[in-house]
Design a protein around this motif. Structure first.
Motif, short mmCIF file in Angstrom:
data_model
loop_
_atom_site.label_atom_id
_atom_site.label_comp_id
_atom_site.label_asym_id
_atom_site.label_seq_id
_atom_site.Cartn_x
_atom_site.Cartn_y
_atom_site.Cartn_z
N UNK A 102 -2.25 11.37 -5.91
CA UNK A 102 -2.39 10.63 -4.76
C UNK A 102 -1.67 9.51 -4.83
N UNK A 103 -1.61 8.78 -3.78
CA UNK A 103 -0.72 7.37 -3.78
C UNK A 103 -1.40 6.49 -2.90
N UNK A 104 -1.08 5.26 -3.09
CA UNK A 104 -1.70 4.19 -2.31
C UNK A 104 -0.76 3.67 -1.28
N UNK A 105 -1.41 3.26 -0.19
CA UNK A 105 -0.49 2.54 0.97
C UNK A 105 -1.29 1.26 1.31
N UNK A 106 -0.48 0.50 2.27
CA UNK A 106 -1.45 -0.53 2.53
C UNK A 106 -2.67 -0.45 3.49
N UNK A 107 -2.66 0.67 3.88
CA UNK A 107 -4.00 0.98 4.95
C UNK A 107 -5.20 0.89 3.82
N UNK A 108 -5.01 1.48 2.41
CA UNK A 108 -6.11 1.45 1.62
C UNK A 108 -6.62 0.18 1.28
N UNK A 109 -5.75 -0.73 1.11
CA UNK A 109 -6.08 -2.07 0.82
C UNK A 109 -7.08 -2.86 1.95
N UNK A 110 -6.60 -2.36 3.25
CA UNK A 110 -7.15 -2.79 4.41
C UNK A 110 -8.78 -2.33 4.59
N UNK A 111 -8.64 -0.81 4.22
CA UNK A 111 -10.09 -0.33 4.08
C UNK A 111 -11.18 -1.03 3.26
N UNK A 112 -10.30 -1.27 1.96
CA UNK A 112 -11.21 -2.16 0.92
C UNK A 112 -11.64 -3.49 1.43
N UNK A 113 -10.46 -3.95 2.19
CA UNK A 113 -11.13 -5.54 2.78
C UNK A 113 -11.93 -5.54 3.91
N UNK A 114 -11.99 -4.44 4.56
CA UNK A 114 -12.67 -4.16 5.64
C UNK A 114 -12.14 -4.47 6.91
N UNK A 115 -11.04 -4.65 7.00
CA UNK A 115 -10.00 -4.88 8.43
C UNK A 115 -9.08 -3.91 8.83
N UNK A 116 -9.54 -2.67 8.42
CA UNK A 116 -8.70 -1.34 8.84
C UNK A 116 -9.04 -1.23 10.39
N UNK A 117 -8.08 -0.91 11.22
CA UNK A 117 -8.16 -0.83 12.72
C UNK A 117 -9.16 0.43 13.11
N UNK A 118 -9.21 1.41 12.22
CA UNK A 118 -9.77 2.73 12.74
C UNK A 118 -10.96 2.87 11.72
N UNK A 119 -11.85 3.62 12.59
CA UNK A 119 -13.16 3.93 12.02
C UNK A 119 -13.06 4.52 10.54
N UNK A 120 -14.18 3.98 9.68
CA UNK A 120 -14.11 4.29 8.27
C UNK A 120 -15.71 4.78 8.08
N UNK A 121 -16.16 6.04 7.63
CA UNK A 121 -17.35 6.27 7.46
C UNK A 121 -18.01 5.75 6.29
N UNK A 122 -19.17 5.41 6.30
CA UNK A 122 -19.92 5.00 4.91
C UNK A 122 -19.70 6.11 3.72
#
Length: 334
Positions: free
Chosen positions: A37-57
């Motif tokens: 797998x590989x990381x992209x900036x969206x992965x950091x946004x998800x962990x920060x809680x500011x990703x613009x799309x829905x993230x399930x629990x």
């Protein structure tokens, strides 16, 4: 099997490994043994809680990965056991414009690929170019497809001799540099590091502007293009006003993100003064992924990988990525 899980906003410390039974694919599904797998900036946004799309629990994170098909569900015709595959970030987006019907995304509202086995919709699968390893192929679904869409998604790619500006040394920018050169364009890259400037030149950048030495980098772009400006600017920083200053009349600014933090406001007069088009990029469709892979195969391109971490050290990979010191993609092998 083992999978990492996390909640939106939980930070890197919130990553945890859980064990599950290996799932069986249902109708239209395939079971993929994930190899990388590989990381992209969206992965950091998800962990920060500011990703613009829905993230399930309790989501299994990471949208980008590659692996081997090991089992098929009833009715599957698009894959065979043993196929080497990646998957599109938006599984239902096959072609055409993006829409709300395509919002479900891997590593967000759908479980992602930081796992030993993943169930995937057969429609999402994309074959891996023969010359790429699993580690290299795992870097493609988000950053590479975004770069490809940014360059070509407005109807045509840069023409030979046109100028493309890339910003920094993140995954999207490095892929955009490689693709633009393969398409015959001239590339002006920006960076704030002399060491990274050297590496950008080695990768094929025709000119490199150090924005710490030359803060008014748009003016330097115009100087390097005889006052005309660049036909294409790949904006990853979010400072659209400055990107427009560097763009030619009727040029294109592809707005990819805002990695530099809160972006400054955009004065509408800057758009009218430039005569350029600003287009927001939401990764890309499966059709764009396939077209991109054709270019990668034809030119034997290889992604730039900064460092590879083992599955057990995935949090270390996140920390390294978050440091901003990487040149190229961060990969986690499974």
């Amino acid at each position: 099997m083992r999978s990492y899980h996390v909640d939106s906003g939980a930070g890197i410390a919130g990553l945890s490994i859980k064990e599950h039974p290996v799932p069986r694919p249902g109708p239209g599904q395939v079971l993929v043994a994930v190899r990388a797998t590989s990381l992209s900036f969206r992965e950091l946004m998800i962990l920060r809680g500011d990703y613009v799309l829905p993230v399930k629990p309790d989501v299994v994170p990471i949208s980008d990965g590659a692996g081997e098909v090991v089992a098929l569900g009833p009715g599957v015709t698009a894959a065979r056991v043993g196929d080497r595959v990646t998957a599109t970030l938006f599984p239902s987006w096959q072609d055409g414009p993006f829409g709300v019907q395509h919002l479900p995304q891997l590593g967000g509202s759908l479980d992602g690929l930081l796992t030993e086995y993943a169930l995937l919709d057969e429609r999402a699968l994309v074959p891996i170019p023969d010359h790429l390893s699993y580690e290299e192929a795992a870097t493609l679904p988000c950053a590479a497809v975004t770069a490809w869409n940014a360059l070509t998604g407005h109807g045509s790619g840069p023409l030979p001799g046109q100028t493309v500006v890339t910003q920094g040394t993140g995954g999207v920018s490095l892929f955009a540099l490689q693709f633009a050169k393969a398409l015959g364009a001239r590339v002006i890259a920006t960076t704030g590091s002399p060491a990274k400037a050297e590496r950008l030149a080695e990768l094929g950048a025709d000119d490199v502007v150090d924005y710490r030495v030359t803060p008014d980098w748009p003016s330097r772009v115009r100087e390097l293009t005889s006052g005309q400006g660049a036909e294409h600017v790949i904006d990853v920083a979010g400072d659209l006003g400055r990107s427009l200053e560097a763009t030619s009349i009727a040029g294109q600014v592809a707005s990819v993100g805002f990695v530099a933090g809160d972006p400054p406001p955009l004065d509408p007069r800057a758009i009218f003064r430039s005569g350029a088009t600003v287009r927001g990029i939401a990764v890309g469709s499966r059709a764009q992924f396939v077209a991109m892979n054709e270019l990668i195969e034809a030119h034997r391109l290889r992604p730039v990988i900064d460092r590879v971490f083992p599955f057990e050290h995935a949090p270390d990979a996140y920390h390294h990525y978050a440091s901003g010191q990487a040149f190229g993609k961060i990969v986690i092998t499974v």
